[in-house]
Design a protein around this motif. Structure first.
Motif, PDB file in Angstrom:
ATOM      1  N   VAL A 182      47.820   6.882  -3.442  1.00 31.09           N
ATOM      2  CA  VAL A 182      48.498   7.114  -2.170  1.00 31.09           C
ATOM      3  C   VAL A 182      47.728   6.345  -1.092  1.00 31.09           C
ATOM      4  O   VAL A 182      46.503   6.396  -1.028  1.00 31.09           O
ATOM      5  CB  VAL A 182      48.522   8.619  -1.854  1.00 31.09           C
ATOM      6  N   SER A 183      48.459   5.622  -0.265  1.00 28.08           N
ATOM      7  CA  SER A 183      47.826   4.781   0.750  1.00 28.08           C
ATOM      8  C   SER A 183      47.404   5.619   1.950  1.00 28.08           C
ATOM      9  O   SER A 183      48.237   6.269   2.597  1.00 28.08           O
ATOM     10  CB  SER A 183      48.827   3.705   1.190  1.00 28.08           C
ATOM     11  N   PRO A 184      46.096   5.611   2.274  1.00 28.78           N
ATOM     12  CA  PRO A 184      45.654   6.353   3.473  1.00 28.78           C
ATOM     13  C   PRO A 184      46.359   5.846   4.733  1.00 28.78           C
ATOM     14  O   PRO A 184      46.663   6.634   5.633  1.00 28.78           O
ATOM     15  CB  PRO A 184      44.148   6.063   3.522  1.00 28.78           C
ATOM     16  N   ASP A 185      46.619   4.554   4.789  1.00 25.08           N
ATOM     17  CA  ASP A 185      47.336   4.009   5.953  1.00 25.08           C
ATOM     18  C   ASP A 185      48.726   4.627   6.073  1.00 25.08           C
ATOM     19  O   ASP A 185      49.177   4.951   7.173  1.00 25.08           O
ATOM     20  CB  ASP A 185      47.481   2.487   5.824  1.00 25.08           C
ATOM     21  N   ALA A 186      49.401   4.756   4.920  1.00 25.56           N
ATOM     22  CA  ALA A 186      50.758   5.321   4.959  1.00 25.56           C
ATOM     23  C   ALA A 186      50.713   6.771   5.413  1.00 25.56           C
ATOM     24  O   ALA A 186      51.572   7.230   6.175  1.00 25.56           O
ATOM     25  CB  ALA A 186      51.408   5.207   3.580  1.00 25.56           C
ATOM     26  N   VAL A 187      49.690   7.504   4.958  1.00 23.55           N
ATOM     27  CA  VAL A 187      49.549   8.905   5.373  1.00 23.55           C
ATOM     28  C   VAL A 187      49.296   8.983   6.874  1.00 23.55           C
ATOM     29  O   VAL A 187      49.928   9.779   7.593  1.00 23.55           O
ATOM     30  CB  VAL A 187      48.400   9.589   4.586  1.00 23.55           C
ATOM     31  N   GLN A 188      48.385   8.144   7.350  1.00 22.29           N
ATOM     32  CA  GLN A 188      48.064   8.194   8.789  1.00 22.29           C
ATOM     33  C   GLN A 188      49.238   7.739   9.643  1.00 22.29           C
ATOM     34  O   GLN A 188      49.485   8.284  10.717  1.00 22.29           O
ATOM     35  CB  GLN A 188      46.816   7.359   9.072  1.00 22.29           C
ATOM     36  N   ASN A 189      49.973   6.737   9.140  1.00 22.67           N
ATOM     37  CA  ASN A 189      51.146   6.283   9.885  1.00 22.67           C
ATOM     38  C   ASN A 189      52.181   7.398   9.985  1.00 22.67           C
ATOM     39  O   ASN A 189      52.737   7.660  11.059  1.00 22.67           O
ATOM     40  CB  ASN A 189      51.751   5.055   9.199  1.00 22.67           C
ATOM     41  N   ALA A 190      52.403   8.065   8.874  1.00 19.96           N
ATOM     42  CA  ALA A 190      53.381   9.160   8.883  1.00 19.96           C
ATOM     43  C   ALA A 190      52.914  10.273   9.822  1.00 19.96           C
ATOM     44  O   ALA A 190      53.717  10.846  10.577  1.00 19.96           O
ATOM     45  CB  ALA A 190      53.586   9.689   7.463  1.00 19.96           C
ATOM     46  N   ALA A 191      51.616  10.566   9.790  1.00 22.64           N
ATOM     47  CA  ALA A 191      51.080  11.618  10.673  1.00 22.64           C
ATOM     48  C   ALA A 191      51.280  11.223  12.132  1.00 22.64           C
ATOM     49  O   ALA A 191      51.669  12.052  12.972  1.00 22.64           O
ATOM     50  CB  ALA A 191      49.596  11.851  10.373  1.00 22.64           C
ATOM     51  N   ARG A 192      51.032   9.957  12.429  1.00 24.14           N
ATOM     52  CA  ARG A 192      51.201   9.464  13.797  1.00 24.14           C
ATOM     53  C   ARG A 192      52.657   9.636  14.254  1.00 24.14           C
ATOM     54  O   ARG A 192      52.925  10.131  15.355  1.00 24.14           O
ATOM     55  CB  ARG A 192      50.801   7.983  13.826  1.00 24.14           C
ATOM     56  N   ILE A 193      53.565   9.257  13.399  1.00 26.09           N
ATOM     57  CA  ILE A 193      54.996   9.388  13.728  1.00 26.09           C
ATOM     58  C   ILE A 193      55.339  10.855  13.982  1.00 26.09           C
ATOM     59  O   ILE A 193      56.016  11.202  14.950  1.00 26.09           O
ATOM     60  CB  ILE A 193      55.856   8.844  12.568  1.00 26.09           C
ATOM     61  N   LEU A 194      54.845  11.693  13.082  1.00 27.29           N
ATOM     62  CA  LEU A 194      55.196  13.116  13.184  1.00 27.29           C
ATOM     63  C   LEU A 194      54.587  13.744  14.437  1.00 27.29           C
ATOM     64  O   LEU A 194      55.178  14.629  15.056  1.00 27.29           O
ATOM     65  CB  LEU A 194      54.747  13.860  11.922  1.00 27.29           C
ATOM     66  N   ARG A 195      53.406  13.278  14.812  1.00 25.97           N
ATOM     67  CA  ARG A 195      52.764  13.827  16.025  1.00 25.97           C
ATOM     68  C   ARG A 195      53.444  13.331  17.299  1.00 25.97           C
ATOM     69  O   ARG A 195      53.266  13.904  18.358  1.00 25.97           O
ATOM     70  CB  ARG A 195      51.288  13.416  16.057  1.00 25.97           C
ATOM     71  N   SER A 196      54.198  12.245  17.188  1.00 27.40           N
ATOM     72  CA  SER A 196      54.807  11.648  18.389  1.00 27.40           C
ATOM     73  C   SER A 196      55.858  12.562  19.015  1.00 27.40           C
ATOM     74  O   SER A 196      56.233  12.389  20.167  1.00 27.40           O
ATOM     75  CB  SER A 196      55.465  10.324  18.027  1.00 27.40           C
ATOM     76  N   GLY A 197      56.359  13.493  18.209  1.00 28.35           N
ATOM     77  CA  GLY A 197      57.388  14.393  18.729  1.00 28.35           C
ATOM     78  C   GLY A 197      58.787  13.793  18.709  1.00 28.35           C
ATOM     79  O   GLY A 197      59.749  14.466  19.071  1.00 28.35           O
ATOM     80  N   GLN A 198      58.907  12.528  18.288  1.00 31.55           N
ATOM     81  CA  GLN A 198      60.253  11.954  18.181  1.00 31.55           C
ATOM     82  C   GLN A 198      61.015  12.625  17.041  1.00 31.55           C
ATOM     83  O   GLN A 198      60.415  13.030  16.051  1.00 31.55           O
ATOM     84  CB  GLN A 198      60.145  10.454  17.893  1.00 31.55           C
ATOM     85  N   PRO A 199      62.342  12.695  17.187  1.00 27.68           N
ATOM     86  CA  PRO A 199      63.126  13.303  16.104  1.00 27.68           C
ATOM     87  C   PRO A 199      62.913  12.525  14.804  1.00 27.68           C
ATOM     88  O   PRO A 199      63.191  11.322  14.758  1.00 27.68           O
ATOM     89  CB  PRO A 199      64.571  13.204  16.589  1.00 27.68           C
ATOM     90  N   THR A 200      62.417  13.192  13.800  1.00 29.77           N
ATOM     91  CA  THR A 200      62.009  12.530  12.566  1.00 29.77           C
ATOM     92  C   THR A 200      62.580  13.253  11.348  1.00 29.77           C
ATOM     93  O   THR A 200      62.589  14.482  11.293  1.00 29.77           O
ATOM     94  CB  THR A 200      60.466  12.473  12.472  1.00 29.77           C
TER      95      THR A 200
END
Lengths: 513, 513
Positions: A182-200
């Motif tokens: 599992v790519s740590p970058d992909a995990v962090q990117n997903a976390a960043r998106i989810l923290r943004s509060g945008q509808p996801t």
């Protein structure tokens, strides 16, 4: 030891101990080897579509591949539609496809066909064996290829002389191919998106639909307000009372676009980017907004459960309780036979740990959403849109899970494609309850024709209506050794469904809808 | 006019007025066009193997192609086995295969598959239409390609947007492709061989098996002592009382080698060089002596009738009377149900100008030789070895020849592959008598297993025995709207066969053998 014997022993050594078969002349040495060497359970299907669909259903429940035994190019061809479905389900299957002797093929005898060419589009791995000494090794690679995450169809073509020649060598099982980390970058990117509060939207597929992964997905969603969803059709979903209920992307493009309106980000967990099943004039192939961004947390070949767990941890998500909701009704439905009524009765009456195989096409629209409070169960679907999967899947699932009741929710038009499955269910005394939904038309196509703006005339009805004459599923099932009865009311259905689930062996209920 | 309308009108203009169909969503605009434009007879099959096999049977009797309507790659795949048989029969067929819209295909929606890749091995011509403006022209080329001598499968893949886009143009029929001229050298070479007095075999296939060509072949044989023979399996043979009876090359390699022993020359008339159906350890793939010379009088794409007429003239062969022989028995058989007894009853009871469709596999060994004195008839066979052709062929032949009785001699194992044909027979009220030979096993495979030197154990019987449970063909036929009865004696068979042939519509006789 001849090649055939080395092949059987290698398959057994690799953990393949079930063979769904429809053999022919070129496979007789292989059949003889199966007969001499104990350990392989051979299950006959009277048509290859039964064989390949059963191998798919088996592996979905067993978590390991079965072998198929198919006869030459045309025998493979008969099984291709359900191999297409298996490919879309990412199911491990090891096809053994008999063929002309290596030196006979150039003579172009009548049955000679492009076996490899037909196999390749559904297979992650295709090889024609060439020598008795190497066919064991070929089989070990085939099993390894089929089992490589997320799973796929491996096709080993078996010329008859490779079977009968001496010098076979049993191959040892090969180690599982490494799963990409599992790519740590992909995990962090997903976390960043989810923290943004945008509808996801988080799209879960494949092994992300099993109990542990779903719990982690629920943690993530509860912490971030992300919406969880699955593709319309899935190989296997663990669900029912006490488990997370995840919505699906609707089949209808219009309904899907409506459901996904406003989404800004789509995070894929083992799923491809959502696409409508078919194109329609002037409509987008994508059901999500054009300006939404697509992100990949993990591809299908990665460890999806680990990816979700890491993402949940990255987000500091604590374990979340499931929404508590009592069953809407503990009582089976009465009154008119509707999709919702059948779903209600299923909720009330589905046996614990049932395996539900659904190919209910148009009438079944309420079944999936309406059974979230049924007893815990697994739900298996038609994954590739090639109808005729349901009864074979049910056959294979019942072989793999003999202690669980299989409930097949089967539309009539698609059921006719592979009705020969009923005979195998009777022969193997499989605990399958078939709910045959008899609307006596290709209802989904009549809907599509209406969408084209056409009122069906005689010619169209000649192609879309299954009445004239009505199919009598009770007689057809009886003719293949399966007991059956017709239900014209919900009361009759409820009684038959309970009775059927308590008996040994298959039973078909023709529900006239 | 949209693309679909231009396609329908072009097909009709090219003389294609019958469409065997199993449509899906991507073909709805084509279905709507078929509905709006009068002239196309659409016949629904509940499985694509029925559709393609019926198109084969139709064209064998009509002498012109029908269209098929198939749904995407998997729908085509379900029809491939009978397209393989059609390819071997050199039958003209025009496949219309619906598919994803051109711009939707890259999105790899669930039903997307390698449609072209699957079609190509069975097709003489394959094309994916790309624009509404050219699909009419594509269809005209498809019909031309299918009709090019000796006939073949043309596959036109039809993306849904090509159907619904405006700008369709009806194309005019294209002229028949020129038939290669019979080679004077080949005629003279054959004449030289025949005059040599060496033992010579003339292998007749394809259109050389029609009445006029057979008369010329008989002239040649009577003048030169050459032996006439046909391949084991043929698309259509004109035969019966008052017609030349031509022997076949036996299916068994050993029997074939015995029959062809001593032959010095083989002259091919539309046939490939003989080859055994399968290879066996240590046996030659060729059933003729190794030192025999192969000569080609005419290839399949030439005018075989003209080639035989020219050869007969070159040899100065005068017209020869047929060997006069009275029917061996005018009475139907009594006593035990044997292959010979059934042949005798067929000889006595076959209706004038019946169309016999034979997929009788092992039990039917006596049918062909035993019916040379039956009333004049056509005999249609499984040509490519892909079982499941018989019932669909009978369906299509009955559509093409509504004034003739179709008699299907059908083994049970192969009948199960495409039993859905029975429903189409009932729906279309086709005059078909099905003689269902119920031996409840894959008898041919048990013979092959014995040839491998194996006594079948439980595992082998699990794959070769169709009993446990017995199939009940009367119930299955009734379930699809076909009346049926069981015959356990020759007397019962004789009565049922006569009754069935005199009624309108289909009737199935389950002959327990």
């Amino acid at each position: 030891m001849n090649g055939a014997e080395s092949l059987v022993k290698t398959l057994l050594a690799c953990g393949v101990d079930t063979c769904f078969a429809n053999p022919g002349t070129s496979e007789m040495h292989f059949v003889a080897a199966l007969d001499r060497i104990p350990g392989m359970r051979c299950v006959l299907g009277l048509f290859e579509g039964v064989v390949t669909g059963a191998a798919d259903g088996y592996a979905r429940m067993a978590g390991k591949p079965a072998a198929t035994l198919l006869h030459c190019g045309p025998g493979l061809a008969n099984g291709l539609a359900n191999l297409h479905n298996a490919r879309r389900a990412q199911t491990p299957v090891v096809n053994i496809i008999g063929d002309q002797a290596t030196y006979h093929r150039p003579f172009d005898a009548p049955l000679t066909a492009d076996t490899e060419g037909w196999a390749r589009p559904v297979s992650v791995w295709t090889r024609t064996a060439t020598h008795a000494a190497s066919v064991g090794a070929d089989a070990a690679v085939a099993v390894q290829a089929a089992r490589a995450e997320p799973g796929g169809v491996a096709s080993l073509i078996l010329p008859s002389d490779v079977c009968w020649d001496d010098g076979g060598k049993v191959a040892a099982p090969l180690p599982a191919l490494a799963v990409p980390k599992v790519s740590p970058d992909a995990v962090q990117n997903a976390a960043r998106i989810l923290r943004s509060g945008q509808p996801t939207l988080i799209v879960l597929a494949g092994s992300a639909l099993r109990e542990g992964a779903l719990a982690d997905a629920h943690r993530i969603a509860a912490t971030t307000d992300a919406r969880l969803i699955t593709p319309m059709s899935n190989a296997r979903v663990t669900r029912g009372r006490g488990r997370l209920a995840v919505d699906r992307i609707p089949y209808s493009g219009d309904a899907a676009r409506q459901k996904l309106a406003g989404i800004r980000n789509v995070i894929l967990v083992g799923a491809p980017p959502p696409v409508t099943f078919f194109a329609y004039p002037g409509k987008s192939p994508r059901p999500y907004p054009e300006d939404a961004n697509i992100h990949v947390l993990a591809r299908a070949e990665e460890d999806l459960g680990e990816a979700l767990a890491r993402l949940a941890d990255e987000l500091g998500a604590r374990s979340a309780a499931l929404p508590q909701s009592a069953p809407r009704s503990a009582a089976p439905a009465k009154g008119a036979i509707t999709s919702e009524a059948v779903a209600q009765s299923l909720t009330a009456l589905l046996p614990e740990q049932a395996v539900v195989v659904e190919e209910s096409v148009s009438f079944g629209r309420a079944f999936y959403p309406g059974t979230v409070h049924a007893a815990p169960h697994d739900w298996l679907q038609l994954t590739g849109g090639a109808i005729g999967a349901g009864l074979p899947l049910a056959t294979g699932a019942a072989i793999a899970a003999p202690d669980r009741r299989v409930v097949a929710l089967q539309a009539d038009g698609s059921g006719m494609y592979t009705l020969q499955s009923l005979w195998t269910m009777a022969r193997e005394k499989l605990d399958v309850t078939i709910v045959l939904l008899a609307n006596r038309k290709y209802a989904i196509l009549l809907g599509e024709l209406a969408g084209v703006g056409a009122n069906p005339g005689k010619t169209a009805m000649d192609m879309l209506d299954l009445g004239n004459p009505d199919l009598d599923w009770v007689k057809m099932a009886n003719g293949m050794g399966v007991e059956a009865a017709r239900a014209d009311t919900m009361d009759a259905f409820n009684d038959l469904f309970q009775m059927a689930n308590q008996r040994k062996g298959p039973f078909l209920i023709e529900l006239v809808i």
